[in-house]
Design a protein around this motif. Structure first.
Motif, PDB file in Angstrom:
ATOM      1  N   LYS A  63      34.455  39.213  35.746  1.00  0.00           N
ATOM      2  CA  LYS A  63      34.160  38.759  37.113  1.00  0.00           C
ATOM      3  C   LYS A  63      35.146  39.069  38.201  1.00  0.00           C
ATOM      4  N   TRP A  64      36.333  38.692  37.733  1.00  0.00           N
ATOM      5  CA  TRP A  64      37.659  38.649  38.609  1.00  0.00           C
ATOM      6  C   TRP A  64      37.943  40.354  38.908  1.00  0.00           C
ATOM      7  N   ASP A  65      37.814  41.183  37.759  1.00  0.00           N
ATOM      8  CA  ASP A  65      37.882  42.398  37.965  1.00  0.00           C
ATOM      9  C   ASP A  65      37.077  43.029  38.814  1.00  0.00           C
ATOM     10  N   GLU A  66      35.523  42.798  38.644  1.00  0.00           N
ATOM     11  CA  GLU A  66      34.710  43.297  39.728  1.00  0.00           C
ATOM     12  C   GLU A  66      35.179  42.978  41.206  1.00  0.00           C
ATOM     13  N   GLN A  67      35.506  41.416  41.448  1.00  0.00           N
ATOM     14  CA  GLN A  67      35.836  41.091  42.748  1.00  0.00           C
ATOM     15  C   GLN A  67      37.080  41.674  43.188  1.00  0.00           C
ATOM     16  N   ARG A  68      38.061  42.025  42.289  1.00  0.00           N
ATOM     17  CA  ARG A  68      39.349  42.650  42.710  1.00  0.00           C
ATOM     18  C   ARG A  68      39.009  44.218  43.155  1.00  0.00           C
ATOM     19  N   GLU A  69      38.118  44.918  42.664  1.00  0.00           N
ATOM     20  CA  GLU A  69      37.889  46.185  42.918  1.00  0.00           C
ATOM     21  C   GLU A  69      37.044  46.259  44.132  1.00  0.00           C
ATOM     22  N   GLU A  70      36.122  45.212  44.393  1.00  0.00           N
ATOM     23  CA  GLU A  70      35.461  44.884  45.687  1.00  0.00           C
ATOM     24  C   GLU A  70      36.161  44.499  46.984  1.00  0.00           C
ATOM     25  N   GLY A  71      37.251  43.870  46.469  1.00  0.00           N
ATOM     26  CA  GLY A  71      38.056  43.268  47.705  1.00  0.00           C
ATOM     27  C   GLY A  71      37.620  41.810  48.132  1.00  0.00           C
ATOM     28  N   THR A  72      36.994  41.219  47.196  1.00  0.00           N
ATOM     29  CA  THR A  72      36.480  39.926  47.357  1.00  0.00           C
ATOM     30  C   THR A  72      37.042  38.813  46.424  1.00  0.00           C
ATOM     31  N   LEU A  73      38.243  39.203  45.581  1.00  0.00           N
ATOM     32  CA  LEU A  73      38.827  38.102  44.745  1.00  0.00           C
ATOM     33  C   LEU A  73      39.492  37.050  45.707  1.00  0.00           C
ATOM     34  N   PRO A  74      39.161  35.904  45.350  1.00  0.00           N
ATOM     35  CA  PRO A  74      39.525  34.760  46.321  1.00  0.00           C
ATOM     36  C   PRO A  74      40.895  34.351  45.947  1.00  0.00           C
ATOM     37  N   PHE A  75      41.707  35.168  45.554  1.00  0.00           N
ATOM     38  CA  PHE A  75      43.243  34.988  45.344  1.00  0.00           C
ATOM     39  C   PHE A  75      43.706  36.318  45.576  1.00  0.00           C
ATOM     40  N   LYS A  76      45.099  36.202  46.126  1.00  0.00           N
ATOM     41  CA  LYS A  76      45.733  37.327  46.295  1.00  0.00           C
ATOM     42  C   LYS A  76      46.475  38.076  44.960  1.00  0.00           C
ATOM     43  N   VAL A  77      46.540  39.285  44.883  1.00  0.00           N
ATOM     44  CA  VAL A  77      47.112  39.677  43.518  1.00  0.00           C
ATOM     45  C   VAL A  77      48.103  40.838  44.000  1.00  0.00           C
ATOM     46  N   THR A  78      48.311  40.968  45.154  1.00  0.00           N
ATOM     47  CA  THR A  78      49.213  42.009  45.631  1.00  0.00           C
ATOM     48  C   THR A  78      50.698  41.229  46.071  1.00  0.00           C
ATOM     49  N   VAL A  79      51.809  41.781  46.186  1.00  0.00           N
ATOM     50  CA  VAL A  79      53.050  41.185  46.528  1.00  0.00           C
ATOM     51  C   VAL A  79      53.260  41.263  48.233  1.00  0.00           C
TER      52      VAL A  79
END
Length: 79
Positions: A63-79
């Motif tokens: 689910k997180w992988d899908e959200q990350r690809e869609e840009g809808t992940l509810p937490f930040k994974v970039t620096v």
């Protein structure tokens, strides 16, 4: 017979309780922050990946992988 070494994620004092949900989430987040900053071949990044792969349910990661690809992940994974 080859020597097979089976390991689990080492103890992390930030997560002293038995519920490892936050440890899972933090390791997933740290992995993607790390590879964005240093690249996939950076050894500490691989440690974060091993941690989230051993702690997180596959459904969550999917689910997180899908959200990350869609840009809808509810937490930040970039620096």
């Amino acid at each position: 017979m080859s020597d097979i070494e089976i390991k689990t994620t080492p103890f992390d004092a930030r997560f002293p309780n038995t519920n490892q949900s936050k440890h899972c989430w933090q390791s997933y987040s740290d992995y993607f922050k790390c590879i964005n900053a240093r690249g996939e071949d950076f050894a500490p990044c691989k440690d974060f990946k091993k941690a989230y792969q051993s702690l997180c349910p596959a459904d969550w990661v999917g689910k997180w992988d899908e959200q990350r690809e869609e840009g809808t992940l509810p937490f930040k994974v970039t620096v």
